[in-house]
Design an enzyme around this catalytic site. Structure first.
Site, mmCIF file in Angstrom:
data_model
loop_
_atom_site.group_PDB
_atom_site.id
_atom_site.type_symbol
_atom_site.label_atom_id
_atom_site.label_comp_id
_atom_site.label_asym_id
_atom_site.label_seq_id
_atom_site.Cartn_x
_atom_site.Cartn_y
_atom_site.Cartn_z
ATOM 1 N N LEU A 22 0.303 -1.092 0.146
ATOM 2 C CA LEU A 22 -0.306 -0.093 -0.352
ATOM 3 C C LEU A 22 1.149 1.055 -0.041
ATOM 4 O O LEU A 22 0.860 1.968 -0.859
ATOM 5 C CB LEU A 22 -1.229 0.209 1.202
ATOM 6 C CG LEU A 22 -1.446 1.057 1.362
ATOM 7 C CD1 LEU A 22 -2.338 1.447 0.651
ATOM 8 C CD2 LEU A 22 -2.274 0.629 2.985
ATOM 9 N N TYR A 146 5.307 -8.029 18.199
ATOM 10 C CA TYR A 146 5.067 -7.695 17.005
ATOM 11 C C TYR A 146 5.562 -6.210 17.461
ATOM 12 O O TYR A 146 6.365 -4.992 17.138
ATOM 13 C CB TYR A 146 3.876 -7.156 15.829
ATOM 14 C CG TYR A 146 4.401 -5.997 15.178
ATOM 15 C CD1 TYR A 146 4.619 -6.606 13.763
ATOM 16 C CD2 TYR A 146 3.029 -4.634 15.325
ATOM 17 C CE1 TYR A 146 3.872 -5.599 12.363
ATOM 18 C CE2 TYR A 146 3.486 -3.876 13.676
ATOM 19 C CZ TYR A 146 3.491 -4.045 13.347
ATOM 20 O OH TYR A 146 3.602 -2.956 12.260
ATOM 21 N N ASN A 175 -3.678 5.262 11.014
ATOM 22 C CA ASN A 175 -4.128 4.240 9.818
ATOM 23 C C ASN A 175 -4.160 4.588 8.626
ATOM 24 O O ASN A 175 -5.067 6.032 8.656
ATOM 25 C CB ASN A 175 -5.496 3.915 10.295
ATOM 26 C CG ASN A 175 -6.477 3.763 11.669
ATOM 27 O OD1 ASN A 175 -5.722 2.569 11.759
ATOM 28 N ND2 ASN A 175 -6.995 4.912 13.093
ATOM 29 N N ILE A 176 -3.707 4.204 7.765
ATOM 30 C CA ILE A 176 -3.527 4.340 6.257
ATOM 31 C C ILE A 176 -4.885 3.743 5.597
ATOM 32 O O ILE A 176 -5.269 2.381 5.623
ATOM 33 C CB ILE A 176 -2.187 3.563 5.725
ATOM 34 C CG1 ILE A 176 -0.537 3.847 7.084
ATOM 35 C CG2 ILE A 176 -1.794 4.014 4.711
ATOM 36 C CD1 ILE A 176 0.607 2.981 7.103
ATOM 37 N N HIS A 189 -7.340 -4.044 6.976
ATOM 38 C CA HIS A 189 -7.860 -3.246 8.087
ATOM 39 C C HIS A 189 -9.400 -2.493 7.808
ATOM 40 O O HIS A 189 -10.179 -3.086 6.817
ATOM 41 C CB HIS A 189 -6.760 -1.790 7.596
ATOM 42 C CG HIS A 189 -5.599 -2.188 8.199
ATOM 43 N ND1 HIS A 189 -4.540 -2.340 7.388
ATOM 44 C CD2 HIS A 189 -5.074 -3.027 9.466
ATOM 45 C CE1 HIS A 189 -3.465 -2.973 8.907
ATOM 46 N NE2 HIS A 189 -3.642 -3.371 9.567
ATOM 47 N N ASP A 280 -16.940 -3.408 19.925
ATOM 48 C CA ASP A 280 -16.222 -3.254 19.111
ATOM 49 C C ASP A 280 -14.370 -2.043 19.052
ATOM 50 O O ASP A 280 -14.105 -1.310 17.995
ATOM 51 C CB ASP A 280 -16.355 -1.193 19.706
ATOM 52 C CG ASP A 280 -17.941 -1.029 19.070
ATOM 53 O OD1 ASP A 280 -18.421 -0.978 18.010
ATOM 54 O OD2 ASP A 280 -18.380 -0.077 20.000
#
Length: 324
Positions: A22, A146, A175-176, A189, A280
């Site tokens: 991305l 990670y 967030n991309i 995502h 959520d």
């Protein structure tokens, strides 16, 4: 010593690891239009070698002889993969990062920019979070393999600067989303997952169902904006301390707003349902971009509506070949 071309421009060879993903593809789009004279951009994919393997990494550096490296490659996965494979996420990312950093030192690379992630911040923290809070407590237990591997990049950037005078730094994007994303409904995502889901709902004439109540808040950065800012960091930002690349706090949006923007961009006229039986996740993880704004006070981010429209158009156009 920096080499120059006939016109006196410095000759730079910029190596992008994870070049097919991305962000790598966004940097390619940006630099195709905005490369400077004397710059050569090389976009690596997994076909070029296994960065977990020292010999493969050595060969790539020998062949490409980079002067600059933007390091995006990582072993990544969704929540469940992170929970199930903590050892692999820690080991593989640590091996990749170590191989890249040590090669950058040996080959006297002018600048290394590595990508971190907001999910490596402490689990229990105050908001907004900024760069100084990175090591203030343990990350969320679900992704600690990670997260600790990524946090070590920050530690080692300072260590390499102190001991060897290396110009290594890191960026922390929120967030991309954008073209060339992974649009998997199960493993993608939020935004790419919603785009694919809405596409299917429109095609099948079924409701567009969003998991959860839609109330959590997030900051999203369009991949082309991130690309432009990453190239700026490579050229202009020279400190081992990380820098958060994020839209302003005022641009934080709810998942509900995102879902409705996706439906609008997709021209979806059916029913939109929020499945409140589904969890959520974290309510918010607001990041502070004050440091970025001190350098780039007038930078204009792509609006959520425009970014989602461009992402939807790209997905519809490239449906057959898009990752999903």
């Amino acid at each position: 010593m920096t080499k120059h071309d006939a016109e006196g421009n410095p000759i730079s060879t910029i190596l992008i690891t994870g070049g097919s993903g991305l962000v790598g593809q966004a940097i390619k789009s940006y630099t195709d239009a905005n490369a400077r004279p004397g710059e050569t951009w090389i976009f690596l994919s997994s076909k070029d070698g296994d960065l977990r393997v020292r010999e493969d990494t050595d060969k790539i550096f020998e062949k490409c002889k980079p002067t600059h490296v933007i390091h995006l490659a990582a072993k990544v996965g969704g929540l469940f993969a992170n929970m199930k494979q903590k050892v692999e996420f820690y080991r593989e990312n640590t091996l990749i990062n170590d191989n890249i950093m040590e090669n950058c030192r040996i080959h006297k690379v002018t600048k290394l920019v590595s990508m971190l992630s907001t999910c490596i911040f402490p689990d229990k923290t105050t908001y907004p979070i900024d760069e100084t809070m990175l090591h203030n407590g343990p990350p969320h237990p679900s992704n600690e393999g990670y997260a600790y591997a990524k946090r070590l990049i920050d530690t080692m950037n300072r260590a390499y600067a102190e001991e060897y005078g290396c110009n290594f730094t890191s960026i922390i994007p929120t967030n991309i989303y954008g073209p060339h994303d992974n649009f998997s409904i199960e493993n993608g995502h939020v935004i790419p997952g919603l785009i694919h889901k809405c596409y299917k709902a429109k095609k099948d004439g079924t409701p567009f169902t969003i998991w959860g109540s839609g109330t959590p808040l997030r900051q999203f950065i369009y991949s082309l904006d991130l690309a432009e800012l990453t190239v700026w960091v490579m050229r202009e930002y020279h400190s081992p301390d990380p820098i958060t690349l994020s839209v302003d706090e005022s641009a934080e949006v709810s998942i509900k707003d995102v879902a409705l923007a996706v439906a609008k961009a997709m021209k979806f006229e059916g029913e939109v349902i929020f499945d409140t039986e589904k969890a959520d996740g974290q309510f918010k993880k607001t990041a502070c971009n004050k440091k970025l704004r001190s350098y780039r006070p007038d930078y204009k981010f792509t609006s959520m509506e425009d970014g989602i429209q461009k992402s939807v158009d790209w997905f519809v156009e490239n449906y057959e070949t898009a990752r999903k």
